[in-house]
Write a protein that holds these residues in place. Structure first.
Motif, PDB file in Angstrom:
ATOM      1  N   ASP A   2       1.313  -1.184  -0.255  1.00  0.00           N
ATOM      2  CA  ASP A   2      -0.350   0.159   0.007  1.00  0.00           C
ATOM      3  C   ASP A   2       1.151   1.252   0.130  1.00  0.00           C
ATOM      4  OD1 ASP A   2      -2.305  -1.483   0.095  1.00  0.00           O
ATOM      5  OD2 ASP A   2      -2.409  -1.863   2.529  1.00  0.00           O
ATOM      6  N   THR A  21       0.461  -6.162  -3.400  1.00  0.00           N
ATOM      7  CA  THR A  21      -0.582  -6.499  -2.555  1.00  0.00           C
ATOM      8  C   THR A  21      -1.550  -6.953  -4.340  1.00  0.00           C
ATOM      9  OG1 THR A  21      -1.798  -3.993  -4.007  1.00  0.00           O
ATOM     10  CG2 THR A  21      -1.046  -4.243  -1.809  1.00  0.00           C
ATOM     11  N   SER A  22      -2.837  -6.711  -4.357  1.00  0.00           N
ATOM     12  CA  SER A  22      -2.736  -7.550  -5.457  1.00  0.00           C
ATOM     13  C   SER A  22      -2.895  -6.438  -6.968  1.00  0.00           C
ATOM     14  CB  SER A  22      -4.458  -8.030  -5.279  1.00  0.00           C
ATOM     15  OG  SER A  22      -5.042  -6.770  -4.684  1.00  0.00           O
ATOM     16  N   ASP A  23      -3.198  -5.338  -6.692  1.00  0.00           N
ATOM     17  CA  ASP A  23      -3.195  -4.569  -8.093  1.00  0.00           C
ATOM     18  C   ASP A  23      -1.304  -4.758  -8.152  1.00  0.00           C
ATOM     19  OD1 ASP A  23      -5.414  -4.233  -7.938  1.00  0.00           O
ATOM     20  OD2 ASP A  23      -5.512  -2.412  -6.273  1.00  0.00           O
ATOM     21  N   ASP A  24      -0.525  -4.808  -7.553  1.00  0.00           N
ATOM     22  CA  ASP A  24       0.996  -4.011  -7.778  1.00  0.00           C
ATOM     23  C   ASP A  24       1.234  -4.678  -8.992  1.00  0.00           C
ATOM     24  OD1 ASP A  24       1.226  -2.052  -5.898  1.00  0.00           O
ATOM     25  OD2 ASP A  24       1.873  -3.707  -4.735  1.00  0.00           O
ATOM     26  N   ASP A  51      -0.250  -6.052 -11.860  1.00  0.00           N
ATOM     27  CA  ASP A  51      -0.248  -5.771 -13.724  1.00  0.00           C
ATOM     28  C   ASP A  51       0.455  -4.023 -13.409  1.00  0.00           C
ATOM     29  OD1 ASP A  51      -1.612  -7.300 -13.881  1.00  0.00           O
ATOM     30  OD2 ASP A  51      -4.011  -7.176 -12.808  1.00  0.00           O
ATOM     31  N   THR A  52       0.370  -3.287 -12.300  1.00  0.00           N
ATOM     32  CA  THR A  52       0.936  -2.426 -12.391  1.00  0.00           C
ATOM     33  C   THR A  52       2.256  -2.691 -13.166  1.00  0.00           C
ATOM     34  OG1 THR A  52      -0.741  -1.062 -11.299  1.00  0.00           O
ATOM     35  CG2 THR A  52       1.057   0.130 -12.195  1.00  0.00           C
TER      36      THR A  52
END
Length: 274
Positions: free
Chosen positions: A132, A157-160, A162-163
């Motif tokens: 985060d 995190t779950s979004d990291d 792909d980014t």
């Protein structure tokens, strides 16, 4: 007319006995020597101190900084004005240099240049990006700027994932991520899978990197946290990893990540995963 005055010689007054400053501080000298020997023993045998109430963990983590204690000991030796005391103070400094010093040598002094043209060296960069924090892509780009062939990140995190993959896509087209860990590579990543080290959720992965010189196994680890009085989960993960690495089918194996342990930690010493 001359006047002759007779004077009686003044008896010599002996100076009071004053203790030699070199011998007036036996307790101070003994204290300096004792502290020097204790410090030497702690540096050499810190892993033998029982981990009661987290004392062992704190000692293992802090031991590299114990070299700073040589400075006040050396000042004490100078104040004692004893050459032998100064020589004894050099003992913990020497032991610290031999035991701890090599682990503090910057990698850019000893490691080969990243991404050599002949492909004989594989450079791996790893970092905990702090969940985060929102700095995953920035951290990944910074590591990529070093020229590393493989980048491993922890505490995603779950979004990291792909980014970060989008940020690294041009130079690191091969990747795999699971749970809080991920790996990005200039070379193909095959046989990638989660690695269960007994914690119950995904904090580790295993994969093969297909380099020009053959397969290299890479393990990316995000070990459980270690706190005074609470190291069992961390230690069990490192023990499981230590049992896994020798059974790897490839001759070249790399384990990187956030081990939540200093290189001087007794758990790392036993498992040889640093």
């Amino acid at each position: 007319m001359s006047l002759l005055l007779a004077t009686r010689p003044t008896p010599a007054v002996s100076a009071p006995n004053r203790p030699d400053r070199r011998t007036s501080r036996p307790a101070f000298v003994a204290l300096t020597i004792a502290f020097s020997l204790i410090l030497t023993g702690l540096i050499l045998f810190h892993t033998a101190v029982p981990d009661i109430g987290g004392i062992g963990l704190l000692l293992d983590t802090a031991i590299p900084w114990f070299g700073l204690l040589v400075v006040p000991l050396f000042v004490m030796a100078l104040l004692s004005r004893r050459r032998r005391t100064a020589l004894i103070v050099l003992l913990p400094a020497l032991v610290w240099g031999v035991v701890i010093g090599p682990g503090l040598v910057p990698l850019n002094w000893s490691a080969p240049a990243a991404s050599t043209a002949d492909g004989t060296h594989l450079t791996v960069a790893s970092q905990n990006i702090e969940a985060d924090s929102g700095t995953g892509a920035t951290s990944a780009a910074t590591l990529a700027a070093t020229g590393a062939d493989v980048i491993a990140l922890e505490e995603m995190t779950s979004d990291d994932f792909d980014t970060i993959s989008s940020t690294l896509a041009a130079d690191y087209p091969y990747s795999y991520g699971v749970g809080t860990v991920g790996v990005w590579s200039k070379y193909p990543v095959i046989n990638a899978q989660p690695l269960n080290l007994g914690l119950g959720w995904n904090r580790a992965l295993a994969a093969d990197v297909q380099t020009p010189q053959g397969l290299v196994s890479i393990y990316v680890i995000h070990a459980a946290s270690a706190r005074p009085g609470d190291v069992s989960a961390r230690d069990s993960m490192l023990a499981a990893l230590a049992s896994t690495l020798p059974n790897d089918e490839n001759s070249r194996v790399i384990a990187v990540g956030d081990f939540n342990a200093a290189s001087t930690d007794r758990a790392m010493g036993a498992s040889r995963v640093s």
